[in-house]
Scaffold this motif. Sequence first.
Motif, PDB file in Angstrom:
ATOM      1  N   ILE A   1       0.851  -1.187   0.000  1.00 37.87           N
ATOM      2  CA  ILE A   1       0.000   0.000   0.000  1.00 37.87           C
ATOM      3  C   ILE A   1       0.889   1.240   0.000  1.00 37.87           C
ATOM      4  O   ILE A   1       2.021   1.208   0.522  1.00 37.87           O
ATOM      5  CB  ILE A   1      -0.950   0.005   1.214  1.00 37.87           C
ATOM      6  N   GLN A   2       0.405   2.329  -0.566  1.00 38.66           N
ATOM      7  CA  GLN A   2       1.187   3.555  -0.652  1.00 38.66           C
ATOM      8  C   GLN A   2       0.774   4.538   0.431  1.00 38.66           C
ATOM      9  O   GLN A   2      -0.418   4.718   0.714  1.00 38.66           O
ATOM     10  CB  GLN A   2       1.029   4.207  -2.026  1.00 38.66           C
ATOM     11  N   LEU A   3       1.781   5.171   0.987  1.00 40.08           N
ATOM     12  CA  LEU A   3       1.579   6.244   1.962  1.00 40.08           C
ATOM     13  C   LEU A   3       1.857   7.571   1.264  1.00 40.08           C
ATOM     14  O   LEU A   3       2.856   7.722   0.561  1.00 40.08           O
ATOM     15  CB  LEU A   3       2.521   6.064   3.152  1.00 40.08           C
ATOM     16  N   TYR A   4       0.962   8.545   1.484  1.00 38.31           N
ATOM     17  CA  TYR A   4       1.075   9.845   0.826  1.00 38.31           C
ATOM     18  C   TYR A   4       1.169  10.957   1.872  1.00 38.31           C
ATOM     19  O   TYR A   4       0.527  10.886   2.943  1.00 38.31           O
ATOM     20  CB  TYR A   4      -0.155  10.131  -0.039  1.00 38.31           C
TER      21      TYR A   4
ATOM     22  N   LYS B   1       5.197  10.313  -1.483  1.00 35.90           N
ATOM     23  CA  LYS B   1       4.550   9.006  -1.507  1.00 35.90           C
ATOM     24  C   LYS B   1       5.596   7.904  -1.466  1.00 35.90           C
ATOM     25  O   LYS B   1       6.708   8.064  -1.968  1.00 35.90           O
ATOM     26  CB  LYS B   1       3.620   8.851  -2.712  1.00 35.90           C
ATOM     27  N   LYS B   2       5.175   6.801  -0.856  1.00 34.68           N
ATOM     28  CA  LYS B   2       6.118   5.710  -0.613  1.00 34.68           C
ATOM     29  C   LYS B   2       5.342   4.404  -0.515  1.00 34.68           C
ATOM     30  O   LYS B   2       4.290   4.343   0.123  1.00 34.68           O
ATOM     31  CB  LYS B   2       6.872   5.968   0.704  1.00 34.68           C
TER      32      LYS B   2
ATOM     33  N   ASP C   1       0.810  18.488   5.390  1.00 34.90           N
ATOM     34  CA  ASP C   1       0.135  18.624   6.679  1.00 34.90           C
ATOM     35  C   ASP C   1      -0.876  17.515   6.931  1.00 34.90           C
ATOM     36  O   ASP C   1      -1.525  17.484   7.973  1.00 34.90           O
ATOM     37  CB  ASP C   1      -0.545  19.997   6.799  1.00 34.90           C
ATOM     38  N   LYS C   2      -1.043  16.616   5.983  1.00 32.90           N
ATOM     39  CA  LYS C   2      -1.914  15.463   6.154  1.00 32.90           C
ATOM     40  C   LYS C   2      -1.206  14.225   5.616  1.00 32.90           C
ATOM     41  O   LYS C   2      -0.401  14.300   4.684  1.00 32.90           O
ATOM     42  CB  LYS C   2      -3.234  15.653   5.400  1.00 32.90           C
ATOM     43  N   LEU C   3      -1.553  13.080   6.208  1.00 32.06           N
ATOM     44  CA  LEU C   3      -1.050  11.801   5.720  1.00 32.06           C
ATOM     45  C   LEU C   3      -2.232  10.965   5.252  1.00 32.06           C
ATOM     46  O   LEU C   3      -3.306  10.982   5.866  1.00 32.06           O
ATOM     47  CB  LEU C   3      -0.288  11.072   6.820  1.00 32.06           C
ATOM     48  N   SER C   4      -2.030  10.248   4.189  1.00 36.20           N
ATOM     49  CA  SER C   4      -3.105   9.421   3.663  1.00 36.20           C
ATOM     50  C   SER C   4      -2.543   8.127   3.102  1.00 36.20           C
ATOM     51  O   SER C   4      -1.467   8.119   2.494  1.00 36.20           O
ATOM     52  CB  SER C   4      -3.878  10.159   2.566  1.00 36.20           C
ATOM     53  N   LEU C   5      -3.271   7.057   3.305  1.00 40.02           N
ATOM     54  CA  LEU C   5      -2.980   5.787   2.654  1.00 40.02           C
ATOM     55  C   LEU C   5      -3.854   5.651   1.413  1.00 40.02           C
ATOM     56  O   LEU C   5      -5.021   6.030   1.429  1.00 40.02           O
ATOM     57  CB  LEU C   5      -3.251   4.611   3.606  1.00 40.02           C
ATOM     58  N   ASN C   6      -3.269   5.142   0.347  1.00 42.96           N
ATOM     59  CA  ASN C   6      -4.038   4.827  -0.864  1.00 42.96           C
ATOM     60  C   ASN C   6      -4.806   6.052  -1.373  1.00 42.96           C
ATOM     61  O   ASN C   6      -5.959   5.952  -1.801  1.00 42.96           O
ATOM     62  CB  ASN C   6      -5.006   3.659  -0.571  1.00 42.96           C
ATOM     63  N   TYR C   7      -4.171   7.197  -1.362  1.00 40.31           N
ATOM     64  CA  TYR C   7      -4.833   8.457  -1.707  1.00 40.31           C
ATOM     65  C   TYR C   7      -5.388   8.442  -3.126  1.00 40.31           C
ATOM     66  O   TYR C   7      -6.458   8.988  -3.401  1.00 40.31           O
ATOM     67  CB  TYR C   7      -3.836   9.605  -1.534  1.00 40.31           C
TER      68      TYR C   7
ATOM     69  N   ASN D   1     -10.897   5.614   6.681  1.00 42.03           N
ATOM     70  CA  ASN D   1     -10.003   5.594   7.845  1.00 42.03           C
ATOM     71  C   ASN D   1      -8.533   5.735   7.444  1.00 42.03           C
ATOM     72  O   ASN D   1      -7.644   5.359   8.190  1.00 42.03           O
ATOM     73  CB  ASN D   1     -10.199   4.302   8.647  1.00 42.03           C
ATOM     74  N   ASN D   2      -8.285   6.276   6.253  1.00 44.85           N
ATOM     75  CA  ASN D   2      -6.915   6.347   5.734  1.00 44.85           C
ATOM     76  C   ASN D   2      -6.239   7.686   5.983  1.00 44.85           C
ATOM     77  O   ASN D   2      -5.129   7.901   5.506  1.00 44.85           O
ATOM     78  CB  ASN D   2      -6.917   6.078   4.216  1.00 44.85           C
TER      79      ASN D   2
END
Length: 938
Positions: free
Chosen positions: A521-524, A534-535, A554-560, A571-572
Motif C-alpha cells: 500500500i502507498q503512503l502519501y 509518496k512511498k 500537513d496530512k497523511l493518507s494511505l491509498n490516496y 479511515n486512511n
Amino acid sequence: MKKYSFFLILLLCVCFNQIFAQTNNIKIYAALNTETNEIKIQQEIYFYNKSDSILNEVYFHNWPNAYKDKQTPLANRFIENYSKTFHFASEKQRGHTKINGISVDFDTANFEITEENPDFLKVNLNQPLKPKDSVKISATYLVKIPKDKFTSYGENNEIYNLRYWYLTPAIFDTEWKLYNNLDLDDLYIDYTDYTISFKVPKDYNLNTNLTAFSFVKDSIKSYGLTGKKRFDVELNITKLNDFTEYTFDDKIISTNIISDNLDNDIKSSILRREFYFIQKFLGKYPHDKILLNQIEYDKNPVYGFNQLPSFLAAYNNAFEWDIKLFKVLSKKYIDEIFLFNKREDYWLANGLHTYLMLKYVEKYYPEVKAIGNISKLWGIRNFSISKLNFNDKYHFVYQFAARKNLDQALTTQADSLSNFNRKIANNYKAGLGLKYLENYLDDCSIPSNIFKFSYANSGKKVKSDQFLDLLKSETKKDLSWFEKDYLTTNKKIDYTIKNIIKKSDSVQISIENKRNFTAPIQLYGIKDKEIKFKKWLTGIDSITTITIPQSGFDKLSLNYESQLPEYNLRNNWKDLDNKIFNRPLQLKFFKDIEDTYYNQLFYTPVYRFNYYDGLVLGMAFSNKTLLSKNINYKITPSYSTKSNTLSGSASFQYEYLPENKKINRFAVGISGSNYHYAPGLSYTAINPFALLQFNRKSLRDVSSKALFTSFTLVDREKSPTQTQHVETNKYNVFNLAYGYSKPAILDDVRLSTALQVSNKFSKLSFTAQYRKLTDANRQFDFRFFAGAFLNNNTETDYFSFALDRPTDYLFQYDYFGRSETSGIFSQQIIINEGGFKSKLPVSYANQWLSTFNASVGIWRWFEVYNDVGFVKNKNQSVYFAYENGIRLNFIQDILEVYFPFYSNLGWEVTAPQYSSKIRFVLVIKPKRIYNFVKRGFY
C-alpha cells in the motif's frame, strides 16, 4: 459450374491441410427451413487425440439440445435467475436436437444422450483412438431453433442469431471437460478449422465471423464459409441486413451495433483507433474478419449512466458508440487470441478486458465523468458523484460488493458466481488487480508483459497461472499476496493510520492492517489536496511503525489515489496536528458517494403519510452514503401537517460482516419513533435490537436464515375518554424470532417462529408458508399459523392473536390508519397472524389460534382464496372460522386486493355496504420494492 468447382477445391484444400495440422476439422452441410425454424445438418468431424491417453469414446457439446424441455440444466438455470419465460414457453418456442445417425470412420456407431445432461453427446468409438491419431465422426441431425427471448440467440420475427448451433467436440485434458449450456456464452471448444455450406432462402442474407461467399440457384442462396483455427461459428440470418462492414488494411469489421447520428467516416475512424489500440497490447489479430453483434453488447453492456433513457443524454453520441464498440471488440479480440477454459479459469481474460477498457478511457476520455453530462447540471455538479471519473466506477462497484459481503473469489467457477459478480463485480476486480500491479511493479511493465504473453500464447490453450509465472520471472517483488489472497479469496484489504508523532524533522507513523490480507500500500503526504510525498509500504500484517522525513505536507493518507481496491478509504487519513476531527465536516444535500477527504453529514427531505398526522414532512440527517458502512445513524425531525405537531424518528446501527464465517451479518442498534396512532394521540416507541444473519451455501442460493431479538418500549398517549385498560398505554415487550426463507420462483418456502415476553403475557407463534407455481402457470399459496399464550394476564384483546387485522402493538407494520374501525384505512390489512380478510364476530384469541389460508390461481393475477381457523378464548368454546373470496394478486405481498364472498357471516357479497368489506394490501416502502426487483441478481 465454376462456383461449385471453386467450392469443391476449397474443401479439398482444407481437408488436405488437416491431415498434417493436428487441428480439429469440422465440415458442415446445413440448410435452414424458415417455415419450421429448423436446420438440417450433415456434419463431419475430424477429431485428433492430442492427449497421452487412449480414448474409447468422444464427447460432444450438444448445446442446441439444452432447450429441449423444462428439466434441462439450462431450464433450471433460468429458474435460478427468476426468469419464468422458458418454463412456461410452448414446445414450439423451445429448441432441440434430433440425431438421425452417427458413424465413425464410415461404420455405424452407438451414441448416448442422457436425461440428466441432454446437452452432452457421447459417441462410442469402434476402435480405441491412440494418442496423436485421428478419427472421422459423421453425424446427420436436425436442430430446432428456439425463440431468442430465452438467451437472445435463436429466432425472432424471421431474424436468426445463431451461436452454439451445431455439435462441437469437447476437450480432453486428463479428463473430458464437459459443461452444460447455462447461458454463460462460455463454450469450451478447441481451435477448429471450418468448412461450411449453409443454404437459406434467396431473400435472406447471412452475416458471419468466417470468410464467406455466396451464389443463388433457383430459390436458394448458398453460402460457403471457411475459417482456420476458430472457435464457435456465429451466424446472423435476416432479410433486412443491418450489418455494416468497415475495412482497413486487411481486416473487415462487420457490426450492427446501434449508433445515433454518426456518419460512417466517424465510425470507421473510431473503429480503426480502437483496433490499433488493442493490437498494441495484444499483438496481431489472427483472422481477417470480426463480427460484432448487438446481442453481444446487450448481454454484456457497459454498466452505468449510459443505460439511462436516451432523452437524459448522459454522454455524447461519439463516446456512447465508441465505448460500446470497444467493449465488444476488445472482448472478441481476447477471446479469439487465447483459448481459456472460461468456465473454470476466466479471471485473466476478464481482467484483460477490463484493463483495456480502463486504459482506453484513460488515454482518450480522461475528462469524461461517471455520470457524463449530468455532472454539469445545476444542483448536481456540487455532488461528489459528479466529480467521479468514468474509470472510478470500477472501484465504486467493487466497494459496493465488498461492503455487502457479496463479493466472490476470482477463481470461483463461473457457474457458481452470482449474476452480479459474473457480469460486473468480478470483472472489475480482475481489471483493477492488473491496474494495481501496473502501479506497484516499477521494475516490470504490465503492458509489455501482456504483449509478451500474448505473442507467446496466441493460438494456444492457455491458463491464467502462466501469466503470473511470467510476471514473477520479470520482477523481484513478491506477488504471493496477489496469487494467494487477491485471486483465490474474497478477503478485504483495509489499512488505517493508527497514530502519528511529530518530531523536529520527521514524522513517526503507526499503520495498522485491520484485515487478514497483507498487500502493498502507498503512503502519501498531502497539502491542499496536492501530493508532496509518496512511498510504497509492504509486509504490514498487523501494526508497523515507520519514520519518514517531514517535507511540506500537513496530512497523511494511505491509498490516496485509490490504486488499491480497498474495503474502506474513510479511515486512511490523519492530520499532522492531531485534530479531533482529521477530516473537516461537510454538509451535503441528499445522499452522495463517499468523499474520503471529509466527514460527511447528509440532509435529505423525506415524507410519509398516515391518517392522523396527514402528510409528514421532515429532514433526515444521516451519515449513510451510497456505500454501506459499519456505523450508520439517521435522525429525522418532522412536522405533521394534519396534527400540526412535531414528530420524527431516529436510529443508530452498528453492522459487522465477518469473512468466510457461518455468520454473514451481525447488526446491533436502537431505533425510536414518535407519531400519532389515533386522532390527537401520539405514541413513542423505542426499540433496541440485534440481528444475526447466517451465511448462504453460496451466493446463488436464494435461501436465508436469521435470528432476531428486540426489546420494544412503547408509551401511548392516553385519551381523556379512554375506556380501554391502561395496560395498552405503556408496556415493554421482549421479542426473539427466527426466520428461514427460500423464495425460489417456482417453490417459495418461508418459516418463522417467535417468542414474546412481557410482564403480563408470554406467547409463542409459528408461521409456515408455501407457494407453488405449477407447470400450467397456476399459483397455489398455502399458509399455516399457530400461536399460543404460555401465560396471559392481560385484560384486553390488545395483545391477543388477531384473526384478521393485527393490532401491531410493536409498531412494526405500515398501517395508514392503525386505529381505524371504519373507512378506507380500516380496510388495509397486513397478512400476519390469522391472515383472515373478513372481520368475524370473534376476531381475537387470548388463549390460542390456529389458521390455514389457501389461495389458488385461476388466471394470471386472478385467484380464489379459502381460509379456515380455530379461535380459542378463555372460558369459551373453540370458534370455527371460515371464509372465501376472490384475490387479485397484482404483486405478491406488495399490492393485493381481496373481495370476500362467503364466511361465518353468510353471503358477504350480497350484504349491505359491500364495498366496506373489500380489503387491500399496499406496501410503499422503496426497500421492499427494491428487494423484490433485485431477486436473483445478488
